[in-house]
Design a protein around this motif. Structure first.
Motif, mmCIF file in Angstrom:
data_model
loop_
_atom_site.group_PDB
_atom_site.id
_atom_site.type_symbol
_atom_site.label_atom_id
_atom_site.label_comp_id
_atom_site.label_asym_id
_atom_site.label_seq_id
_atom_site.Cartn_x
_atom_site.Cartn_y
_atom_site.Cartn_z
ATOM 1 N N ALA A 79 49.745 15.214 -2.469
ATOM 2 C CA ALA A 79 50.656 15.355 -1.875
ATOM 3 C C ALA A 79 52.226 16.094 -2.847
ATOM 4 C CB ALA A 79 51.332 13.779 -1.150
ATOM 5 N N ASN A 80 51.704 14.881 -4.472
ATOM 6 C CA ASN A 80 52.699 15.897 -4.927
ATOM 7 C C ASN A 80 52.793 17.513 -5.797
ATOM 8 O OD1 ASN A 80 53.939 13.270 -5.895
ATOM 9 N ND2 ASN A 80 53.400 12.647 -7.810
ATOM 10 N N THR A 96 54.603 18.772 -2.857
ATOM 11 C CA THR A 96 56.111 18.347 -2.354
ATOM 12 C C THR A 96 56.826 19.469 -4.049
ATOM 13 O OG1 THR A 96 56.219 16.770 -1.864
ATOM 14 C CG2 THR A 96 57.721 16.623 -2.786
ATOM 15 N N ASN A 97 55.938 19.485 -4.693
ATOM 16 C CA ASN A 97 56.543 19.931 -6.431
ATOM 17 C C ASN A 97 56.267 21.578 -6.179
ATOM 18 O OD1 ASN A 97 57.465 18.382 -8.290
ATOM 19 N ND2 ASN A 97 55.193 18.640 -9.091
ATOM 20 N N THR A 98 55.541 22.919 -5.262
ATOM 21 C CA THR A 98 55.767 24.198 -4.844
ATOM 22 C C THR A 98 56.941 23.973 -3.862
ATOM 23 O OG1 THR A 98 53.512 23.699 -3.076
ATOM 24 C CG2 THR A 98 53.490 24.600 -5.500
ATOM 25 N N PRO A 99 57.864 25.103 -4.445
ATOM 26 C CA PRO A 99 58.808 25.241 -3.387
ATOM 27 C C PRO A 99 58.683 25.468 -2.359
ATOM 28 C CG PRO A 99 59.706 25.788 -5.436
ATOM 29 C CD PRO A 99 57.950 25.733 -5.656
ATOM 30 N N GLY A 100 59.034 25.194 -0.797
ATOM 31 C CA GLY A 100 58.418 25.882 0.273
ATOM 32 C C GLY A 100 57.794 24.710 1.464
ATOM 33 N N THR A 101 57.391 23.763 0.633
ATOM 34 C CA THR A 101 56.996 23.347 1.338
ATOM 35 C C THR A 101 56.831 21.586 0.782
ATOM 36 O OG1 THR A 101 54.815 22.902 0.436
ATOM 37 C CG2 THR A 101 54.511 23.818 1.796
ATOM 38 N N ILE A 102 57.118 20.850 1.554
ATOM 39 C CA ILE A 102 57.590 18.915 0.917
ATOM 40 C C ILE A 102 56.640 18.303 2.017
ATOM 41 C CG2 ILE A 102 59.240 17.843 1.300
ATOM 42 C CD1 ILE A 102 61.420 19.346 0.295
ATOM 43 N N THR A 103 56.301 16.875 1.626
ATOM 44 C CA THR A 103 54.982 16.291 2.399
ATOM 45 C C THR A 103 56.034 15.058 3.096
ATOM 46 O OG1 THR A 103 53.276 16.313 0.112
ATOM 47 C CG2 THR A 103 53.349 14.338 2.448
#
Lengths: 130, 167
Positions: free
Chosen positions: B114-115, B118-125
């Protein structure tokens, strides 16, 4: 001789990272203005946290490791930079998760425009609790 | 014996963290770090460490280092570039909240996935369904909204490494 070259290389890698972080922070701020929806802005905020926060801190640590005139203080600065970067990576996504989940559950912002919203679909089917 | 190993499993990373943080190798700092680590390890060792054999396994630490280096150079650079392109061309965005199945058992592995997402820009859990094993991910440029293709594009690589490190 060899160690001087490595020192210089590390120094310039650090400088590049700090410089890159500044540019990415600026671009993230531009993106914050150009994206028109809360969820899209979260993506720009991630660029600010990782590209504009993590990489400059690593670069700062690398730079301070190569500065001989700082004596043993350079390890102090580098250590704080590296641990701060480590905890930034661990904790920055927690804020994004909380914001995204809270906003979606409370329906404060509609995620528009959107192609498909599986979370809303599954909530309406009753597969997960609201 | 199990408890001592659990304490050791939390102690050693804490001492390393403390020494890196202070950046000095005085006897005083070392002893202070060890005492603090023993106290914290005694209090939280068996809460934080579920299986002691995993913490003291060098192969898992090796994969953690490999994953960290690979993640912060290749994956992050690609993801940043994708979102930067979208900032200058906002008409290219195609946001969707997709369902991403995951197949790991421990909480640590799930948190890692999950982290990482979220930490890659473009995808958020956005949310997690632990019963049916789904992550709900807000994806800024959804090429395909089916579960399988979304997983291949978003989290297949993270899951592979999380499985090696924590499962």
């Amino acid at each position: 001789m060899m160690s001087e070259i490595i020192n210089m290389l590390v120094f310039y890698i650090g400088l590049i990272l700090v410089f890159l972080g500044g540019i990415l922070d600026l671009l993230a701020a531009i993106g914050m203005n150009r994206f028109k929806n809360f969820y899209l802005r979260l993506h720009a905020a991630t660029i600010g946290a990782i590209g504009g926060g993590f990489y400059p801190l690593i670069g700062l640590g690398l730079i301070s490791l190569t500065l001989d005139w700082m004596g043993t203080n350079r390890f102090y600065v580098a250590g704080i930079s590296f641990t701060t970067a480590f905890f930034l990576v661990l904790t920055a996504p927690v804020g994004s998760h909380a914001l995204a989940q809270g906003t979606h559950k409370s329906r404060i912002v509609e995620p528009e425009p959107i192609v498909v919203d599986r979370l809303r679909e599954d909530e309406e089917k009753g597969l997960i609790e609201k | 014996m199990k408890r001592i190993r659990a304490i050791l499993g939390l102690m050693i990373p804490l001492i390393i963290l403390y020494i890196v943080y202070t950046g000095s190798f005085n006897l005083f700092e070392l002893i202070l770090g060890i005492i603090t680590a023993i106290v914290v390890g005694y209090l939280f060792g068996d809460v934080v460490v579920e299986k002691t054999s995993k913490v003291l396994d060098p192969v898992r630490w090796f994969w953690l280092v490999i994953y960290a280096v690979f993640y912060f150079t290749v994956i992050e650079a690609k993801a940043h570039w994708e979102v930067l392109k979208l900032i200058f061309n906002p008409s290219g965005i195609k946001p969707a909240i997709v369902r991403v199945p995951y197949n790991v058992s421990t909480d640590y592995a799930l948190t890692t996935i999950a982290n990482s997402i979220t930490n890659t820009p473009g995808t958020i859990t956005v949310d997690v369904d632990e019963k049916r094993k789904y992550l709900y991910v807000h994806w800024i440029k959804a090429v395909d909204v089916s579960d399988k293709v979304a997983k291949e594009n978003i989290s297949a690589l993270f899951e592979k490494y999380a499985h090696k490190i924590f499962d």
